[in-house]
Design a protein around this motif. Structure first.
Motif, PDB file in Angstrom:
ATOM      1  N   LYS A 267       0.865  -1.173   0.000  1.00  0.00           N
ATOM      2  CA  LYS A 267       0.000   0.000   0.000  1.00  0.00           C
ATOM      3  C   LYS A 267       0.908   1.232   0.000  1.00  0.00           C
ATOM      4  N   PRO A 268       0.955   1.962  -1.112  1.00  0.00           N
ATOM      5  CA  PRO A 268       1.909   3.067  -1.180  1.00  0.00           C
ATOM      6  C   PRO A 268       1.556   4.204  -0.218  1.00  0.00           C
ATOM      7  N   VAL A 269       2.570   4.701   0.493  1.00  0.00           N
ATOM      8  CA  VAL A 269       2.345   5.876   1.347  1.00  0.00           C
ATOM      9  C   VAL A 269       2.974   7.131   0.737  1.00  0.00           C
ATOM     10  N   PHE A 270       3.989   6.932  -0.076  1.00  0.00           N
ATOM     11  CA  PHE A 270       4.574   8.063  -0.815  1.00  0.00           C
ATOM     12  C   PHE A 270       4.837   7.601  -2.245  1.00  0.00           C
ATOM     13  N   SER A 271       4.212   8.246  -3.206  1.00  0.00           N
ATOM     14  CA  SER A 271       4.504   7.946  -4.616  1.00  0.00           C
ATOM     15  C   SER A 271       5.156   9.176  -5.226  1.00  0.00           C
ATOM     16  N   VAL A 272       6.427   9.044  -5.473  1.00  0.00           N
ATOM     17  CA  VAL A 272       7.173  10.157  -6.063  1.00  0.00           C
ATOM     18  C   VAL A 272       7.086   9.985  -7.572  1.00  0.00           C
ATOM     19  N   GLU A 273       6.437  10.932  -8.227  1.00  0.00           N
ATOM     20  CA  GLU A 273       6.150  10.739  -9.653  1.00  0.00           C
ATOM     21  C   GLU A 273       6.895  11.742 -10.515  1.00  0.00           C
ATOM     22  N   ASN A 274       7.926  11.267 -11.128  1.00  0.00           N
ATOM     23  CA  ASN A 274       8.716  12.041 -12.110  1.00  0.00           C
ATOM     24  C   ASN A 274       9.031  13.462 -11.638  1.00  0.00           C
ATOM     25  N   ILE A 275       9.601  13.550 -10.450  1.00  0.00           N
ATOM     26  CA  ILE A 275       9.855  14.919  -9.957  1.00  0.00           C
ATOM     27  C   ILE A 275      11.205  15.453 -10.438  1.00  0.00           C
ATOM     28  N   ASP A 276      11.235  16.777 -10.599  1.00  0.00           N
ATOM     29  CA  ASP A 276      12.492  17.508 -10.802  1.00  0.00           C
ATOM     30  C   ASP A 276      12.676  18.372  -9.568  1.00  0.00           C
ATOM     31  N   TRP A 290       9.833   7.188  -7.350  1.00  0.00           N
ATOM     32  CA  TRP A 290      10.134   6.265  -6.241  1.00  0.00           C
ATOM     33  C   TRP A 290       8.821   5.964  -5.532  1.00  0.00           C
ATOM     34  N   GLN A 291       8.727   4.777  -4.985  1.00  0.00           N
ATOM     35  CA  GLN A 291       7.512   4.471  -4.221  1.00  0.00           C
ATOM     36  C   GLN A 291       7.880   3.871  -2.872  1.00  0.00           C
ATOM     37  N   ILE A 292       7.265   4.403  -1.849  1.00  0.00           N
ATOM     38  CA  ILE A 292       7.476   3.851  -0.499  1.00  0.00           C
ATOM     39  C   ILE A 292       6.136   3.272  -0.044  1.00  0.00           C
ATOM     40  N   ASN A 293       6.170   2.004   0.311  1.00  0.00           N
ATOM     41  CA  ASN A 293       4.931   1.366   0.753  1.00  0.00           C
ATOM     42  C   ASN A 293       4.856   1.314   2.271  1.00  0.00           C
ATOM     43  N   LYS A 294       3.668   1.161   2.741  1.00  0.00           N
ATOM     44  CA  LYS A 294       3.431   1.108   4.195  1.00  0.00           C
ATOM     45  C   LYS A 294       4.261  -0.018   4.819  1.00  0.00           C
ATOM     46  N   GLY A 295       4.910   0.285   5.902  1.00  0.00           N
ATOM     47  CA  GLY A 295       5.663  -0.725   6.632  1.00  0.00           C
ATOM     48  C   GLY A 295       7.084  -0.941   6.125  1.00  0.00           C
ATOM     49  N   GLU A 296       7.453  -0.261   5.060  1.00  0.00           N
ATOM     50  CA  GLU A 296       8.817  -0.454   4.542  1.00  0.00           C
ATOM     51  C   GLU A 296       9.829   0.343   5.351  1.00  0.00           C
ATOM     52  N   ILE A 326       4.404  14.556  -5.680  1.00  0.00           N
ATOM     53  CA  ILE A 326       4.542  13.497  -4.675  1.00  0.00           C
ATOM     54  C   ILE A 326       3.143  13.250  -4.112  1.00  0.00           C
ATOM     55  N   VAL A 327       2.647  12.058  -4.374  1.00  0.00           N
ATOM     56  CA  VAL A 327       1.286  11.753  -3.931  1.00  0.00           C
ATOM     57  C   VAL A 327       1.369  10.956  -2.636  1.00  0.00           C
ATOM     58  N   GLU A 436       7.095  -2.688  17.274  1.00  0.00           N
ATOM     59  CA  GLU A 436       6.272  -3.758  17.855  1.00  0.00           C
ATOM     60  C   GLU A 436       4.870  -3.262  18.180  1.00  0.00           C
ATOM     61  N   LYS A 437       4.774  -1.967  18.472  1.00  0.00           N
ATOM     62  CA  LYS A 437       3.470  -1.408  18.831  1.00  0.00           C
ATOM     63  C   LYS A 437       2.470  -1.477  17.673  1.00  0.00           C
ATOM     64  N   THR A 438       3.002  -1.612  16.451  1.00  0.00           N
ATOM     65  CA  THR A 438       2.089  -1.624  15.289  1.00  0.00           C
ATOM     66  C   THR A 438       2.370  -2.804  14.360  1.00  0.00           C
ATOM     67  N   ASP A 439       2.749  -3.905  14.915  1.00  0.00           N
ATOM     68  CA  ASP A 439       3.029  -5.105  14.105  1.00  0.00           C
ATOM     69  C   ASP A 439       3.959  -4.795  12.932  1.00  0.00           C
ATOM     70  N   ASN A 440       5.007  -4.080  13.198  1.00  0.00           N
ATOM     71  CA  ASN A 440       6.003  -3.738  12.169  1.00  0.00           C
ATOM     72  C   ASN A 440       5.388  -3.014  10.965  1.00  0.00           C
ATOM     73  N   ASP A 441       4.369  -2.246  11.232  1.00  0.00           N
ATOM     74  CA  ASP A 441       3.657  -1.617  10.127  1.00  0.00           C
ATOM     75  C   ASP A 441       4.061  -0.161   9.933  1.00  0.00           C
ATOM     76  N   ARG A 442       5.073   0.247  10.668  1.00  0.00           N
ATOM     77  CA  ARG A 442       5.493   1.648  10.602  1.00  0.00           C
ATOM     78  C   ARG A 442       6.468   1.829   9.441  1.00  0.00           C
ATOM     79  N   THR A 443       6.330   2.959   8.755  1.00  0.00           N
ATOM     80  CA  THR A 443       7.218   3.228   7.628  1.00  0.00           C
ATOM     81  C   THR A 443       8.372   4.097   8.128  1.00  0.00           C
ATOM     82  N   ILE A 444       9.587   3.667   7.830  1.00  0.00           N
ATOM     83  CA  ILE A 444      10.747   4.431   8.323  1.00  0.00           C
ATOM     84  C   ILE A 444      11.698   4.706   7.156  1.00  0.00           C
ATOM     85  N   VAL A 445      12.067   5.957   6.999  1.00  0.00           N
ATOM     86  CA  VAL A 445      13.056   6.321   5.987  1.00  0.00           C
ATOM     87  C   VAL A 445      14.217   6.992   6.716  1.00  0.00           C
ATOM     88  N   THR A 446      15.405   6.442   6.559  1.00  0.00           N
ATOM     89  CA  THR A 446      16.562   6.937   7.320  1.00  0.00           C
ATOM     90  C   THR A 446      17.681   7.351   6.373  1.00  0.00           C
TER      91      THR A 446
END
Lengths: 485, 225, 183
Positions: A267-276, A290-296, A326-327, A436-446
């Motif tokens: 389930k995409p949470v950030f869809s980066v669409e052809n950005i400059d 780029w696409q970031i999905n939930k929990g990634e 960016i959607v 653990e609080k969300t069954d590893n469903d948190r999205t983290i970008v580092t």
């Protein structure tokens, strides 16, 4: 080789308050003794706040001349006692390079910055010209380049060149590689190694990223916990750097993650669409998707200045792309609160009068905050002002107060920079609890340069580069190596 | 060694800028004001200031219109025109003063035996305005990231802005001071100079033309009194 | 002890005062064009009072040496000299009058009220020099510059009030940072 620096019974204490009456004085170091020979290249290592910078500052005279502290014992440079001498006098033999070069540059052209220290020591214009030419050759910098446009690594090289222009043969570098990418760091280390080997410079360099520095140095001085309860640290000396093993004390294995989404479909949470995204004439991103999905859990790797922080800012909506979109469900104002963004420098995010106020400011559940307090060891400092904490503690607090809000999406910009192994473990543990609080469903970008932490911070990697192709996606475990190609 | 540069001597630029600004304000009500502005624009073009003029033009235009517009609310059309003229005087003076490279001004001041701490302070202020513009941007971003809004919690917003700003001021100035001291700077030593800023033939020609033009318009002004 | 303190300025002091000046100019930046071109006396001081006082009071709490405000005035004046030469006199005399007034009353900056006065009245004390400069450079009489006496009085009182308010906020921030061991 002759001894150029000798430290005799050197002790340091910041415990200079008049209120101390019945208790014993607390020392950072007590009765340190060591000698450094001409041409030595030494790595000074130890966890954050252990006193590495203080030790270097005692040698160059910043302590106690510019920073108040109690110092006992003696320092000899080239056989002369310098303990009572001012910073300016010691500057004749000891050169210092500090962190944050951006905040030390005062001129707008490289050449002016390099000749400034030479002007201060009354060099003749002819001699300055000669030295300038050779320093520019050595560092690969251009005389007319604007200092504001230099990258972080180039700025650090510039500050090193400034110091070299003063002809001191002892160089002290305080975490010069902090926030430098591997390639810039390697270039600076090669320059220092050349100076040490070919021109007999004595180099003492303090650094956390041991694995990066170790191949270049001859000796390692490491700050370790003292057994004396009134003394925090002592030094351990290794005359052969090859004997020294760097590594992590007890980091847990990265647990295999099975997110709820893995089974349910992405389930995409950030869809980066052809950005400059352009900075001046330069494209940081050109038709980037780029696409970031939930929990990634993504880790963004890449050289300094290639746009890592800008990418996080674009995702959050702090800056807008020049073209493309960016959607994200988090683009809406009311959903932005569900994103937690930990900045690299905690000084920007801490402002409450007490540590506890900072932690509870946006906290969702008091229980989770209490768990964080225990995990990070904040119990005894809840009533303290956040700004009175050490740098490492501030970084941990900055992180804790953001995750106390239990964000659905977490952006981390260099979260482990300047943290020792213990601090890093605490931080990773906190992330684990949050997940653990969300069954590893948190999205983290580092974003990280820290090779110690990268394998634990994510399982998908985005590698940005200044050169074409500027982008690679990778989920191979060895992706980390791409960074230093 | 004398620095070879196409810029006018910094001290000459500064003095000329001052004269031009004062004269511009004095001549504002004269019918020949446009000729005065045009004369000095031509002089600047002769001395290759075209890039700076182009760079300043939008600012002068917008600011002139704003000032003229504001004056028009309470005053006459004539007053509005004078307001625009004053902005033009500021712009003319700005072309000269903004052409000065800070480092050249600093070195000229040092040659004039102005204490080095003053010239160094000047450099720091100029450089750190830019640094703190960026710092303020980051602090405001950090406030946004913690979800604090000025309209809903103004006092919290104030804390979140001023505390980090002051901390950054303290930490940046401490780091810079330490760096300067370890680079051998002290308030009581004169130091040497990498380059000497000389008064060249070009400066002489500029001074002559500048004073000739100014004297001419000064004469017109006094004759009209 | 109430004595005048004239101590030499260290590199650290000079750098901090220069940084404070940079932030002050940045804070007052949006008002600078108004200050440079408005012919009526008063609005300039009113517009600049709060940001100048807030930031400079923090500077005076850190560098408690006589002459600190004048140094800030010199630095800001020198930078403004590059934009509008007249502003140098405005800044320099404003800081000189304000600091002299505060130190005559309180002798040194150990007293918080001295900081409050010195930083708080900085903008107000630019009024006399602005008037003099306007007479010399623009040929405007005092009466012309004041325009409506009521608006002049309101602007002048407003400059004092906002200046003191700014200095109070600055002092409060300084108190907190002093407690945290940062100042």
């Amino acid at each position: 080789m002759s001894c150029v620096l000798e430290v005799v019974n050197l002790s340091l204490s910041y415990d200079v308050s008049k209120e101390r009456t019945n208790r014993e004085q607390q020392w950072i170091f007590k009765e340190l003794n060591f000698k450094v020979s001409q041409g030595d290249f030494i790595m000074l290592t130890g966890h954050s706040g252990c006193g590495k910078s203080s030790l270097l500052n005692m040698i160059n005279g910043v302590i106690p001349n510019l920073k108040k502290a109690e110092v006992e014992g003696d320092i000899y440079i080239h056989g002369q006692r310098v303990t009572d001498r001012s910073v300016r006098e010691r500057t004749k033999s000891v050169g210092s390079v500090f962190q944050n070069p951006r905040e030390q540059i005062i001129f707008d052209q490289v050449a002016d910055e390099i000749v400034f220290p030479m002007e201060n020591i009354n060099e003749t214009p002819m001699r300055m010209r000669e030295k300038l030419t050779s320093l520019l050759d050595m560092t690969g910098l251009s005389a007319d380049a604007k200092t504001a446009t230099l990258s972080g690594g180039e700025k650090q090289k510039l500050m090193t060149a400034c110091t070299l222009g003063m002809d001191q043969k002892i160089l002290l570098l305080d975490e010069p590689l902090a926030n430098m990418d591997a390639r810039s760091a390697k270039e600076l280390l090669e320059l220092l190694k050349r100076l040490s080997d070919e021109e007999n410079y004595t180099v003492i360099l303090s650094e956390h990223r041991q694995e990066l520095v170790l191949p270049y140095v001859d000796k390692v001085f490491s700050c370790v916990k003292s057994v004396d309860k009134n003394v925090e640290m002592t030094l351990e000396f290794r005359d052969n750097a090859e004997d020294y093993e760097c590594g992590l004390s007890s980091l847990p294995d990265r647990p295999s993650r099975e997110t709820a989404q893995a089974t349910a479909g992405a389930k995409p949470v950030f869809s980066v669409e052809n950005i400059d995204y352009r900075v001046g004439d330069r494209f940081l991103f050109n038709n980037f998707s780029w696409q970031i999905n939930k929990g990634e859990e993504w880790v963004i790797l890449g050289e300094n200045g290639c746009g890592k922080t800008t990418l996080l800012n674009l995702l959050f909506g702090l800056v807008r792309p020049t073209a493309g979109a960016i959607v994200s469900p988090y683009s809406k104002k009311r959903n932005k609160r569900k994103i937690g963004y930990v900045l690299q420098n905690p000084d920007y995010q801490l402002f409450m009068p007490h540590v506890k106020d900072e932690l509870y400011l946006n906290a969702k559940s008091p229980e989770f905050v209490e768990r964080l307090i225990r995990l990070f060891g904040f119990e005894h400092m809840l009533e303290r002002h956040p700004l009175s904490l050490s740098e490492g503690q501030k970084r941990k607090l900055g992180f804790a107060c953001i995750i106390a809000n239990e964000p659905e999406v977490l952006f981390l910009d260099e979260p482990t920079a300047g943290l020792d192994d213990e601090g890093m473990e605490q931080l990773l543990h906190a992330l684990q609890i949050l997940n653990e609080k969300t069954d590893n469903d948190r999205t983290i970008v580092t974003i990280s340069h820290d090779k110690r932490a990268i394998p634990y911070l994510g399982d998908q990697f985005l590698v940005l580069s200044n050169c074409e192709p500027y982008l690679q996606f990778c989920n191979h475990p060895n992706a980390v190596n791409i960074q230093s190609r | 060694m004398c620095k070879r540069t196409r810029d006018i001597h910094p001290i000459l630029s500064l003095v000329s800028s001052l004269l031009l600004f004062v004269a511009g304000l004095l001549f504002v009500k004269e019918t020949w004001y446009w000729a005065y502005v045009a004369t000095f624009l031509v002089l600047f073009l002769l001395f290759r200031y075209e890039k700076l003029i182009l760079k300043l033009s939008p600012f002068i235009l917008i600011f002139g219109l704003v000032m003229g517009g504001l004056t028009l609310i309470n005053g006459s059309r004539q007053d509005a025109l004078y307001a625009v003229y004053r902005v033009l005087a500021l712009g003319l003076a700005g072309v000269l003063s903004m052409s000065i490279r800070p480092i050249h001004l600093v070195r000229s001041l040092n040659q004039l035996r102005v204490p080095r701490w003053i010239s160094l302070g000047l450099l720091i202020v100029i450089r750190f305005i830019q640094i703190f513009r960026e710092e303020i941007r980051r602090i405001r971003q950090a406030i946004t990231l913690r979800g604090i809004r000025f309209l809903t919690t103004p006092s919290l917003w104030g804390r979140a802005f001023f505390i980090p700003l002051t901390v950054r001021m303290l930490s940046i100035s401490e780091g810079l001071a330490t760096s300067l001291e370890t680079r051998g700077f002290s308030t009581d030593s004169e130091g040497s100079s990498f380059e000497i800023i000389c008064f060249k033939r070009r400066d002489l020609v500029f001074s002559f033309l500048f004073l000739a033009c100014l004297t001419f318009y000064g004469y017109l002004f006094l004759r009209g009194r | 002890m109430k004595t005048f303190q004239f101590q030499a300025f260290t590199v650290k002091d000079i750098v901090f005062l220069a940084v404070i000046t940079a932030v002050t100019l940045l804070a007052a930046g949006p008002f600078a064009p108004i200050v440079m071109t408005v012919t009526q006396i008063g609005p300039q001081a009113f517009a600049m009072a709060l940001p100048f006082a807030l930031v400079t009071s923090i500077g005076l709490r850190k560098v408690k040496k006589s002459g600190s405000l004048v140094i800030i005035g010199i630095f800001s004046g020198l930078v403004l000299l590059l934009m509008a030469p007249i502003m140098f006199f405005n800044q320099f005399t404003g800081s000189l009058f304000s600091e002299s007034f505060a130190l005559l009353l309180f002798k040194n900056y150990e007293n918080r009220k001295a900081v409050l006065m010195s930083a708080g009245l900085f903008a107000f004390f630019t009024l006399p020099s602005t008037a003099v400069v306007n007479i010399l450079a623009k040929g405007k009489s005092i009466a012309e510059q004041i325009g409506s006496p009521l608006s002049f009085v309101l602007f002048a009182l407003g400059a004092i009030a906002l200046g003191l308010l700014g200095a109070m906020i600055g002092n409060k921030i300084a108190d907190e940072l002093q407690k945290a061991g940062k100042l």
